[in-house]
Design a protein around this motif. Sequence first.
Motif, PDB file in Angstrom:
ATOM      1  N   HIS A 121       0.830  -1.208   0.000  1.00  0.00           N
ATOM      2  CA  HIS A 121       0.000   0.000   0.000  1.00  0.00           C
ATOM      3  C   HIS A 121       0.865   1.258   0.000  1.00  0.00           C
ATOM      4  CE1 HIS A 121      -3.547   2.388   0.554  1.00  0.00           C
ATOM      5  NE2 HIS A 121      -3.138   2.867   1.711  1.00  0.00           N
ATOM      6  N   LEU A 122       1.925   1.258   0.806  1.00  0.00           N
ATOM      7  CA  LEU A 122       2.829   2.408   0.851  1.00  0.00           C
ATOM      8  C   LEU A 122       3.512   2.610  -0.501  1.00  0.00           C
ATOM      9  CD1 LEU A 122       4.306   4.641   2.386  1.00  0.00           C
ATOM     10  CD2 LEU A 122       5.980   2.922   3.120  1.00  0.00           C
ATOM     11  N   ALA A 123       3.936   1.527  -1.140  1.00  0.00           N
ATOM     12  CA  ALA A 123       4.583   1.630  -2.456  1.00  0.00           C
ATOM     13  C   ALA A 123       3.641   2.258  -3.476  1.00  0.00           C
ATOM     14  CB  ALA A 123       5.040   0.251  -2.926  1.00  0.00           C
ATOM     15  N   VAL A 124       2.377   1.894  -3.423  1.00  0.00           N
ATOM     16  CA  VAL A 124       1.385   2.471  -4.353  1.00  0.00           C
ATOM     17  C   VAL A 124       1.255   3.977  -4.122  1.00  0.00           C
ATOM     18  CG1 VAL A 124      -1.071   2.524  -4.953  1.00  0.00           C
ATOM     19  CG2 VAL A 124       0.095   0.328  -4.632  1.00  0.00           C
ATOM     20  N   ILE A 125       1.215   4.385  -2.860  1.00  0.00           N
ATOM     21  CA  ILE A 125       1.111   5.813  -2.526  1.00  0.00           C
ATOM     22  C   ILE A 125       2.316   6.587  -3.065  1.00  0.00           C
ATOM     23  CG2 ILE A 125       1.056   7.483  -0.634  1.00  0.00           C
ATOM     24  CD1 ILE A 125      -0.318   5.269   1.034  1.00  0.00           C
ATOM     25  N   ILE A 126       3.499   6.040  -2.837  1.00  0.00           N
ATOM     26  CA  ILE A 126       4.723   6.714  -3.284  1.00  0.00           C
ATOM     27  C   ILE A 126       4.744   6.846  -4.800  1.00  0.00           C
ATOM     28  CG2 ILE A 126       7.243   6.575  -3.380  1.00  0.00           C
ATOM     29  CD1 ILE A 126       7.123   5.002  -0.739  1.00  0.00           C
ATOM     30  N   LYS A 127       4.422   5.761  -5.509  1.00  0.00           N
ATOM     31  CA  LYS A 127       4.481   5.776  -6.973  1.00  0.00           C
ATOM     32  C   LYS A 127       3.448   6.724  -7.571  1.00  0.00           C
ATOM     33  CE  LYS A 127       4.510   1.207  -7.381  1.00  0.00           C
ATOM     34  NZ  LYS A 127       4.554  -0.138  -8.017  1.00  0.00           N
ATOM     35  N   LYS A 128       2.338   6.936  -6.864  1.00  0.00           N
ATOM     36  CA  LYS A 128       1.346   7.916  -7.329  1.00  0.00           C
ATOM     37  C   LYS A 128       1.858   9.344  -7.150  1.00  0.00           C
ATOM     38  CE  LYS A 128      -2.958   5.313  -6.705  1.00  0.00           C
ATOM     39  NZ  LYS A 128      -4.229   5.242  -5.938  1.00  0.00           N
ATOM     40  N   PHE A 155      13.251  22.242  -3.382  1.00  0.00           N
ATOM     41  CA  PHE A 155      13.039  20.801  -3.232  1.00  0.00           C
ATOM     42  C   PHE A 155      12.406  20.449  -1.892  1.00  0.00           C
ATOM     43  CE2 PHE A 155      14.901  16.601  -1.985  1.00  0.00           C
ATOM     44  CZ  PHE A 155      14.187  15.822  -2.883  1.00  0.00           C
ATOM     45  N   GLU A 156      12.973  20.988  -0.804  1.00  0.00           N
ATOM     46  CA  GLU A 156      12.446  20.647   0.517  1.00  0.00           C
ATOM     47  C   GLU A 156      11.037  21.196   0.708  1.00  0.00           C
ATOM     48  OE1 GLU A 156      13.543  20.998   5.287  1.00  0.00           O
ATOM     49  OE2 GLU A 156      14.825  21.960   3.794  1.00  0.00           O
ATOM     50  N   ARG A 157      10.830  22.445   0.312  1.00  0.00           N
ATOM     51  CA  ARG A 157       9.526  23.090   0.545  1.00  0.00           C
ATOM     52  C   ARG A 157       8.425  22.456  -0.299  1.00  0.00           C
ATOM     53  NH1 ARG A 157       7.004  27.094  -2.113  1.00  0.00           N
ATOM     54  NH2 ARG A 157       8.882  27.566  -3.322  1.00  0.00           N
ATOM     55  N   VAL A 158       8.724  22.137  -1.545  1.00  0.00           N
ATOM     56  CA  VAL A 158       7.692  21.645  -2.454  1.00  0.00           C
ATOM     57  C   VAL A 158       7.604  20.120  -2.436  1.00  0.00           C
ATOM     58  CG1 VAL A 158       6.932  21.534  -4.862  1.00  0.00           C
ATOM     59  CG2 VAL A 158       7.859  23.662  -3.938  1.00  0.00           C
ATOM     60  N   GLN A 161       7.927  18.383   1.595  1.00  0.00           N
ATOM     61  CA  GLN A 161       6.725  18.700   2.368  1.00  0.00           C
ATOM     62  C   GLN A 161       5.476  18.170   1.695  1.00  0.00           C
ATOM     63  OE1 GLN A 161       6.587  22.868   3.435  1.00  0.00           O
ATOM     64  NE2 GLN A 161       8.622  22.816   4.387  1.00  0.00           N
ATOM     65  N   GLY A 162       5.477  18.138   0.367  1.00  0.00           N
ATOM     66  CA  GLY A 162       4.341  17.565  -0.355  1.00  0.00           C
ATOM     67  C   GLY A 162       4.213  16.072  -0.078  1.00  0.00           C
ATOM     68  N   LEU A 163       5.340  15.358  -0.083  1.00  0.00           N
ATOM     69  CA  LEU A 163       5.336  13.935   0.221  1.00  0.00           C
ATOM     70  C   LEU A 163       4.891  13.690   1.659  1.00  0.00           C
ATOM     71  CD1 LEU A 163       6.023  10.995  -0.516  1.00  0.00           C
ATOM     72  CD2 LEU A 163       8.401  11.487   0.100  1.00  0.00           C
ATOM     73  N   GLN A 164       5.396  14.484   2.593  1.00  0.00           N
ATOM     74  CA  GLN A 164       5.006  14.334   3.992  1.00  0.00           C
ATOM     75  C   GLN A 164       3.515  14.582   4.193  1.00  0.00           C
ATOM     76  OE1 GLN A 164       7.848  17.167   5.536  1.00  0.00           O
ATOM     77  NE2 GLN A 164       9.137  15.549   6.419  1.00  0.00           N
ATOM     78  N   LYS A 165       2.980  15.538   3.463  1.00  0.00           N
ATOM     79  CA  LYS A 165       1.547  15.833   3.573  1.00  0.00           C
ATOM     80  C   LYS A 165       0.704  14.671   3.057  1.00  0.00           C
ATOM     81  CE  LYS A 165      -1.933  19.262   2.253  1.00  0.00           C
ATOM     82  NZ  LYS A 165      -2.189  20.531   1.510  1.00  0.00           N
ATOM     83  N   ALA A 180       4.640   7.635   8.407  1.00  0.00           N
ATOM     84  CA  ALA A 180       5.944   7.380   7.797  1.00  0.00           C
ATOM     85  C   ALA A 180       6.864   8.561   8.067  1.00  0.00           C
ATOM     86  CB  ALA A 180       5.787   7.166   6.297  1.00  0.00           C
ATOM     87  N   SER A 181       8.139   8.272   8.272  1.00  0.00           N
ATOM     88  CA  SER A 181       9.151   9.301   8.499  1.00  0.00           C
ATOM     89  C   SER A 181      10.007   9.456   7.251  1.00  0.00           C
ATOM     90  CB  SER A 181      10.029   8.926   9.693  1.00  0.00           C
ATOM     91  OG  SER A 181       9.259   8.810  10.868  1.00  0.00           O
ATOM     92  N   VAL A 182      10.419  10.702   6.981  1.00  0.00           N
ATOM     93  CA  VAL A 182      11.131  11.022   5.745  1.00  0.00           C
ATOM     94  C   VAL A 182      12.394  11.807   6.064  1.00  0.00           C
ATOM     95  CG1 VAL A 182      11.002  12.198   3.512  1.00  0.00           C
ATOM     96  CG2 VAL A 182       8.949  11.105   4.464  1.00  0.00           C
ATOM     97  N   GLY A 183      13.475  11.461   5.406  1.00  0.00           N
ATOM     98  CA  GLY A 183      14.713  12.228   5.470  1.00  0.00           C
ATOM     99  C   GLY A 183      15.310  12.330   4.075  1.00  0.00           C
ATOM    100  N   PHE A 184      16.149  13.336   3.844  1.00  0.00           N
ATOM    101  CA  PHE A 184      16.687  13.508   2.494  1.00  0.00           C
ATOM    102  C   PHE A 184      18.086  14.099   2.523  1.00  0.00           C
ATOM    103  CE2 PHE A 184      15.067  17.682   3.398  1.00  0.00           C
ATOM    104  CZ  PHE A 184      15.884  18.546   2.697  1.00  0.00           C
ATOM    105  N   ALA A 185      18.765  13.949   1.403  1.00  0.00           N
ATOM    106  CA  ALA A 185      20.061  14.580   1.151  1.00  0.00           C
ATOM    107  C   ALA A 185      20.094  14.944  -0.329  1.00  0.00           C
ATOM    108  CB  ALA A 185      21.205  13.638   1.506  1.00  0.00           C
ATOM    109  N   ILE A 186      20.990  15.886  -0.671  1.00  0.00           N
ATOM    110  CA  ILE A 186      21.060  16.367  -2.049  1.00  0.00           C
ATOM    111  C   ILE A 186      22.481  16.229  -2.579  1.00  0.00           C
ATOM    112  CG2 ILE A 186      20.794  18.362  -3.578  1.00  0.00           C
ATOM    113  CD1 ILE A 186      18.621  19.394  -1.739  1.00  0.00           C
ATOM    114  N   TYR A 187      22.599  15.615  -3.721  1.00  0.00           N
ATOM    115  CA  TYR A 187      23.879  15.535  -4.439  1.00  0.00           C
ATOM    116  C   TYR A 187      23.984  16.744  -5.360  1.00  0.00           C
ATOM    117  CZ  TYR A 187      27.186  14.228  -8.082  1.00  0.00           C
ATOM    118  OH  TYR A 187      28.235  14.235  -8.967  1.00  0.00           O
ATOM    119  N   PRO A 188      25.109  17.462  -5.408  1.00  0.00           N
ATOM    120  CA  PRO A 188      26.362  17.232  -4.671  1.00  0.00           C
ATOM    121  C   PRO A 188      26.492  18.080  -3.410  1.00  0.00           C
ATOM    122  CG  PRO A 188      26.750  18.796  -6.427  1.00  0.00           C
ATOM    123  CD  PRO A 188      25.278  18.478  -6.464  1.00  0.00           C
ATOM    124  N   ASP A 189      25.412  18.808  -3.032  1.00  0.00           N
ATOM    125  CA  ASP A 189      25.507  19.740  -1.902  1.00  0.00           C
ATOM    126  C   ASP A 189      25.904  19.038  -0.605  1.00  0.00           C
ATOM    127  OD1 ASP A 189      24.570  21.331  -3.877  1.00  0.00           O
ATOM    128  OD2 ASP A 189      22.747  21.970  -2.872  1.00  0.00           O
TER     129      ASP A 189
END
Length: 218
Positions: A121-128, A155-158, A161-165, A180-189
Amino acid sequence: MEYNGRIVAIGIVGLFNLLRYFYYHQYLELPFRANFFILTTIFLAIAYWCGKQFDNVKYYSEKDYLTDTYNRRTVEQSFQKITQMYRRENLKLGVIMMDLNRFKEINDTYGHHKGDKLLIHLAVIIKKFVKKNDIVARWGGDEFLILVPDCKNNFERVYIQGLQKVLANERFDEFPSVGASVGFAIYPDDGQNFQELIQIADGAMYREKKFRSRTSMS
């Protein structure tokens, strides 16, 4: 699932039979017989079956069998290919880690079958939610990874936060209290190395998980 194996196999066999026709019936001027079509049909059927086996093997070598997302090996290869191009073009790549809260508790209480349903179910939500060129992979257990090509300064704001919402508003069937908990990093920053970016994103994800855990108990 792609059809490349079937298309290539049928194309090769079709070309072979076309050459066979011209060689025997045009060049050697042998009499044409109806069994040519019977043999051609059999050859094409065998080619289709062989091509399908190739497509199946390729598909399951790239995908997670449960969630139909990519597996770790595929996403690591994709990261290397994307970043090789992005070094020249000065573009950024988002690396997102996420997992379900209280997933072990659900497995222990309701059994792994219910846990599997929750992952699907989570995979379906993410892919949508993700965009066409984004790459979604099951990283392991209840962890998912998303590669977001050409991420922008917002990226973080749109995106995040959109995914978290979306995840916060989702009611996971019979498990409404699961989030679900979310964390991120950005290449190459945040780093050049894939494992380094994974560690940064994973650390941010677990900090959010701990924060949510504390706030839910207070």
